[in-house]
Write an enzyme that holds these catalytic residues in place. Structure first.
Site, mmCIF file in Angstrom:
data_model
loop_
_atom_site.group_PDB
_atom_site.id
_atom_site.type_symbol
_atom_site.label_atom_id
_atom_site.label_comp_id
_atom_site.label_asym_id
_atom_site.label_seq_id
_atom_site.Cartn_x
_atom_site.Cartn_y
_atom_site.Cartn_z
ATOM 1 N N GLY A 11 48.772 -41.991 -12.984
ATOM 2 C CA GLY A 11 47.384 -41.854 -13.413
ATOM 3 C C GLY A 11 46.910 -40.414 -13.362
ATOM 4 O O GLY A 11 47.467 -39.584 -12.634
ATOM 5 N N VAL A 139 44.912 -39.573 -6.581
ATOM 6 C CA VAL A 139 43.558 -39.555 -6.024
ATOM 7 C C VAL A 139 43.455 -40.463 -4.803
ATOM 8 O O VAL A 139 42.566 -40.289 -3.959
ATOM 9 C CB VAL A 139 42.504 -39.970 -7.072
ATOM 10 N N ASP A 140 44.362 -41.433 -4.671
ATOM 11 C CA ASP A 140 44.298 -42.388 -3.558
ATOM 12 C C ASP A 140 44.741 -41.779 -2.229
ATOM 13 O O ASP A 140 44.409 -42.298 -1.165
ATOM 14 C CB ASP A 140 45.180 -43.603 -3.845
ATOM 15 N N MET A 184 37.524 -45.808 -5.852
ATOM 16 C CA MET A 184 38.945 -46.095 -6.005
ATOM 17 C C MET A 184 39.636 -46.171 -4.643
ATOM 18 O O MET A 184 39.134 -45.667 -3.648
ATOM 19 C CB MET A 184 39.606 -45.040 -6.883
ATOM 20 N N GLY A 185 40.818 -46.776 -4.653
ATOM 21 C CA GLY A 185 41.613 -46.923 -3.441
ATOM 22 C C GLY A 185 42.128 -48.340 -3.334
ATOM 23 O O GLY A 185 41.473 -49.202 -2.774
ATOM 24 N N ARG A 186 43.322 -48.581 -3.894
ATOM 25 C CA ARG A 186 43.836 -49.954 -3.933
ATOM 26 C C ARG A 186 44.243 -50.446 -2.556
ATOM 27 O O ARG A 186 43.862 -51.533 -2.143
ATOM 28 C CB ARG A 186 45.025 -50.067 -4.892
ATOM 29 N N GLN A 294 35.918 -40.321 -11.041
ATOM 30 C CA GLN A 294 36.508 -39.894 -9.766
ATOM 31 C C GLN A 294 37.789 -39.107 -9.986
ATOM 32 O O GLN A 294 38.099 -38.200 -9.225
ATOM 33 C CB GLN A 294 36.804 -41.122 -8.901
#
Length: 400
Positions: A11, A139-140, A184-186, A294
């Site tokens: 991503g 980004v995570d 975000m943040g799975r 984000q």
């Protein structure tokens, strides 16, 4: 003479093109050892299809502008190289040989680390004598073996400033209001946790929910109700990947998200939160998904993030020239105050298929929030925050 292939994978982030600039710029500085610099169009799919971009076409102004360009200049894909057949790897090898490529620099995240390791192993078995290195980004912030992943500081900066602005907006009217903000943040809560830094600008979130803790809808409602009773307002920040006790993501609730495939609803817990809150509260409710901004907010990127992303790209080129193979270039933090770090390399085996989660020492035990110690980690990364007027206006505290 070495020819180089640069691949963007996974991503987007707001600074991945800084790494691209670093790679291209450093290759040009080693023109005596490096010949052509190619970039795959749309990730590994472009390599399979032999669709490469000759980066020698870029002039100095374009290279400078590249670092300021959002998202991924050369594109990515969601294609998974087939493991049950060697067809894809044979196509990749054909492309490498056609362009006399001996150095592969893959710029990607957690899944890309595993892909890079598999790529290296398959190519070695097929006679490829070159090197494969990974330049991290996500980004995570879920990549192992690195203090923080390029792309995360800028995404965190976006979250912090957005939540800070929402917190200030929340007090515009002297009426009850609930805000629920999805970030975000799975499977890791680093981004949601960053929202606590918004408190540095005056007001921040009241509640923060991360995937490292089980999410209880009933407790969430009670937390919101308690905060609303005390303040007349409540701002809650939630990671998109929080799970209930049965191990399900909130976006898997098909009563509000109709897609049968849960992955299509990723980044879609806002409808769930809105439905849940409106069942229990009659005040004004605002459920906000910070969305793709984000990861593509290049105009507000962290200055440190830009610098480190480019530096890692350059470091990867130097590492490849030193003959290193099967490595990820990484950042080791040396100190918080002042922030100092150094670049290193670690084996891909140490990071492939390893998902990093947030250190639980940052989580408060008695309420859904983040300990102050997290500020030492996050503040050096996100850069100077906006300064807002402090008018010393007396605000109502807890309700009598």
């Amino acid at each position: 003479m070495n020819n180089v292939l640069y691949i963007q994978s996974g991503g987007p982030t707001s600074v991945i093109n800084c790494s691209a600039r670093g790679v291209i710029g450093q290759c040009r500085e080693h023109s005596g050892e490096i010949g052509k610099i190619y970039a795959a169009l749309h990730g590994i799919d472009g390599v399979i299809r032999n669709e490469l971009y000759d980066c020698s076409m870029l002039n100095e102004q374009q290279l400078k502008d590249l670092a300021l360009t959002p998202s991924m200049a050369f594109g990515s894909c969601r294609y998974m190289v087939r493991e049950k057949t060697e067809d894809d790897y044979r196509s990749i090898l054909c492309t490498l040989r056609a362009h006399q490529i001996s150095m592969i620099l893959l710029n990607g995240g957690n899944g890309s680390a595993s892909a890079a390791l598999k790529l290296m192993r398959h190519l070695k078995q097929m006679g490829f004598a070159g090197s494969v290195l990974l330049i991290p980004k996500t980004v995570d912030n879920d990549i192992a073996g690195i203090d923080h992943s390029p792309g995360f500081p800028s995404a965190a900066r976006h979250v912090v400033t957005a939540v800070s602005e929402l917190a200030h907006d929340m007090y515009t009217y002297d009426t009850d209001l609930i805000m629920a903000v999805e970030v975000m943040g799975r499977n890791t809560g680093y981004l949601a946790a960053a929202a606590m830094a918004a408190c540095q600008t005056g007001w921040g979130p009241d509640l923060i929910y991360v995937p490292e803790r089980t999410f209880s809808p009933e407790m969430f409602v009670r937390d919101v109700a308690g905060t609303l009773e005390k303040k007349g307002k409540c701002l809650a920040v939630l990671s998109e990947g929080v799970k209930t006790e049965d191990g399900k993501y909130l976006f898997e609730d098909t009563t509000v998200n109709k897609a049968a495939d849960p992955s299509r609803n990723m980044g879609g817990i806002t409808p769930y939160l809105s439905t849940l809150l409106r069942k229990h509260f009659t005040c004004k409710i605002r459920c906000i998904d910070l969305g793709l901004m984000q990861r593509c907010d290049a105009h507000n990127a962290s200055p440190l993030d830009r610098k480190e992303a480019e530096k890692l790209g350059r470091y990867a080129v130097d590492a490849a020239l030193r003959g290193l193979d099967g490595q990820m270039v990484t950042i080791r933090r040396l100190s918080d105050k002042p922030y100092t770090s150094r670049m290193e390399c670690i084996p891909l085996e140490a990071v492939a298929d390893v998902e990093r989660t947030m250190d639980r020492r940052f989580l408060m035990k008695d309420r859904p929030f983040i300990r102050d110690g997290y500020l030492d980690y996050i503040l050096p990364l996100i850069g100077r925050l906006p300064a807002y007027a402090d008018l010393k206006i007396q605000r109502t505290g807890e309700r009598g």
